[in-house]
Design an enzyme around this catalytic site. Structure first.
Site, PDB file in Angstrom:
ATOM      1  N   ASP A  28     -27.126  -3.034 -19.123  1.00  0.00           N
ATOM      2  CA  ASP A  28     -28.325  -2.212 -18.939  1.00  0.00           C
ATOM      3  C   ASP A  28     -28.702  -1.422 -20.184  1.00  0.00           C
ATOM      4  O   ASP A  28     -27.928  -1.328 -21.136  1.00  0.00           O
ATOM      5  CB  ASP A  28     -28.150  -1.281 -17.726  1.00  0.00           C
ATOM      6  CG  ASP A  28     -26.746  -0.701 -17.609  1.00  0.00           C
ATOM      7  OD1 ASP A  28     -26.033  -0.653 -18.625  1.00  0.00           O
ATOM      8  OD2 ASP A  28     -26.370  -0.284 -16.505  1.00  0.00           O
ATOM      9  N   ASN A  71     -22.865   6.413  -6.213  1.00  0.00           N
ATOM     10  CA  ASN A  71     -23.650   5.935  -5.067  1.00  0.00           C
ATOM     11  C   ASN A  71     -23.449   4.429  -4.846  1.00  0.00           C
ATOM     12  O   ASN A  71     -24.182   3.809  -4.091  1.00  0.00           O
ATOM     13  CB  ASN A  71     -25.137   6.240  -5.276  1.00  0.00           C
ATOM     14  CG  ASN A  71     -25.695   5.565  -6.522  1.00  0.00           C
ATOM     15  OD1 ASN A  71     -24.973   4.841  -7.219  1.00  0.00           O
ATOM     16  ND2 ASN A  71     -26.965   5.799  -6.811  1.00  0.00           N
ATOM     17  N   HIS A  99     -23.672   2.117  -7.255  1.00  0.00           N
ATOM     18  CA  HIS A  99     -24.428   1.215  -8.133  1.00  0.00           C
ATOM     19  C   HIS A  99     -23.510   0.467  -9.092  1.00  0.00           C
ATOM     20  O   HIS A  99     -22.449   0.963  -9.464  1.00  0.00           O
ATOM     21  CB  HIS A  99     -25.575   1.938  -8.865  1.00  0.00           C
ATOM     22  CG  HIS A  99     -25.179   2.849  -9.979  1.00  0.00           C
ATOM     23  ND1 HIS A  99     -25.867   4.014 -10.256  1.00  0.00           N
ATOM     24  CD2 HIS A  99     -24.201   2.781 -10.919  1.00  0.00           C
ATOM     25  CE1 HIS A  99     -25.323   4.603 -11.305  1.00  0.00           C
ATOM     26  NE2 HIS A  99     -24.317   3.883 -11.724  1.00  0.00           N
ATOM     27  N   GLU A 127     -29.450   0.168  -8.077  1.00  0.00           N
ATOM     28  CA  GLU A 127     -29.312   1.328  -7.207  1.00  0.00           C
ATOM     29  C   GLU A 127     -29.380   0.892  -5.733  1.00  0.00           C
ATOM     30  O   GLU A 127     -29.878  -0.194  -5.427  1.00  0.00           O
ATOM     31  CB  GLU A 127     -30.453   2.315  -7.489  1.00  0.00           C
ATOM     32  CG  GLU A 127     -30.473   2.843  -8.927  1.00  0.00           C
ATOM     33  CD  GLU A 127     -29.437   3.943  -9.191  1.00  0.00           C
ATOM     34  OE1 GLU A 127     -28.450   4.054  -8.427  1.00  0.00           O
ATOM     35  OE2 GLU A 127     -29.610   4.679 -10.172  1.00  0.00           O
TER      36      GLU A 127
END
Ligand code: F6R
Length: 249
Positions: free
Chosen positions: A67, A136, A138, A143
């Site tokens: 990313d 979370n 990810h 996400e």
């Protein structure tokens, strides 16, 4: 899923670095999928040391990163390209032309995604994909959502991720709101997936992601379906999982 339980962060870094160097030794021209963030820093340090001691050769290795923030240039010290140069590429004998990170400066976000997918297709599936784990769930910047996205896409970062990234920037306004990320389909096409995680603050998400239901609400949970998924986690990160105390997990 294979789980390596390690004593602490250092032990996690050593185990994971050894798996990566084994991959490079077995296949010197391998494709490595790489991650940024705090967790892999100890791994990169060890790979650099092995390279500098003459035990590991990066000259034929190709890398693809997961990313990059949108709108941040490669020379910005917060960009993931900068991170990779600093922590690994500048310190080993890799050919930088064979290291790929999404282009955060491409104004047209669809073009940025399309171009990165073309690169990913051209280099072929990663022999080994390294991942960290967000609080979370990810992976990359995939996400939580209502479906798994297959290819590279531009994401609006969740408030939790923005807050987690806040520590790296001078002010909250500077924290990027968008990022490009490799898709779940591409991550799942890697021949081997190695996820590293350490610390008690990740214990709850480790349990949810790898021992709970597979759901796009917890993107990392899809890794339960990967045929060669290795989790290298320290004791603190595994502390909420009901696992035998010794032996093969
Ligand atoms: C970074 C990335 C992220 C991180 C995750 C964990 O390239 O893809 O998914 O791996 O946010 O970050 P740390 O390791 O800083 O806890």
């Amino acid at each position: 899923m294979k789980i390596y339980r390690t004593k602490d962060y250092d032990d996690m870094s050593r185990r994971a670095a050894n798996l990566i160097s084994a991959q490079i030794v077995i296949k010197p021209d391998c494709v490595l999928g790489l991650a940024t963030g705090s967790t892999p820093i100890g791994i990169y340090r060890r790979l650099v040391r092995q390279n500098q001691e003459g035990d590991l050769d990066f000259s034929q290795v190709t890398t693809v990163n997961l990313d990059e923030y949108r709108g941040i240039s490669p020379d910005n010290s917060q960009s993931y390209r900068f991170f990779m140069n600093e922590n690994l590429f500048n310190q080993v004998n890799i050919d930088k032309r064979m290291t790929y990170v999404p282009d955060g400066m491409e104004a047209d976000s669809q073009a940025a995604c399309r171009k990165y997918d073309e690169i990913l297709r051209a280099v072929g599936p990663a022999d080994l994909q390294l991942l960290g784990l967000g609080h979370n769930g990810h992976i990359g910047f995939n996400e939580p959502g209502d479906h798994f996205k297959k290819e590279t896409h531009c994401v609006t970062l969740s408030e939790r991720t923005i807050q987690a990234n806040r520590r790296f920037f001078d002010s909250e306004e500077e924290v990027p709101r968008e990022a490009y990320t490799m898709g779940i389909g591409t991550i799942m096409s890697a021949r081997k997936v190695l996820l590293v995680v350490a610390g008690e603050d990740k214990a709850e998400i480790v349990k949810t992601a790898f021992f709970g239901p597979v759901t796009p609400q917890v993107p990392a949970s899809i890794l339960q379906f990967h045929p060669d998924f290795v989790l290298v986690a320290d004791e603190a990160a595994l502390s909420q999982c009901d696992l035998p105390l010794s032996g093969q997990l």
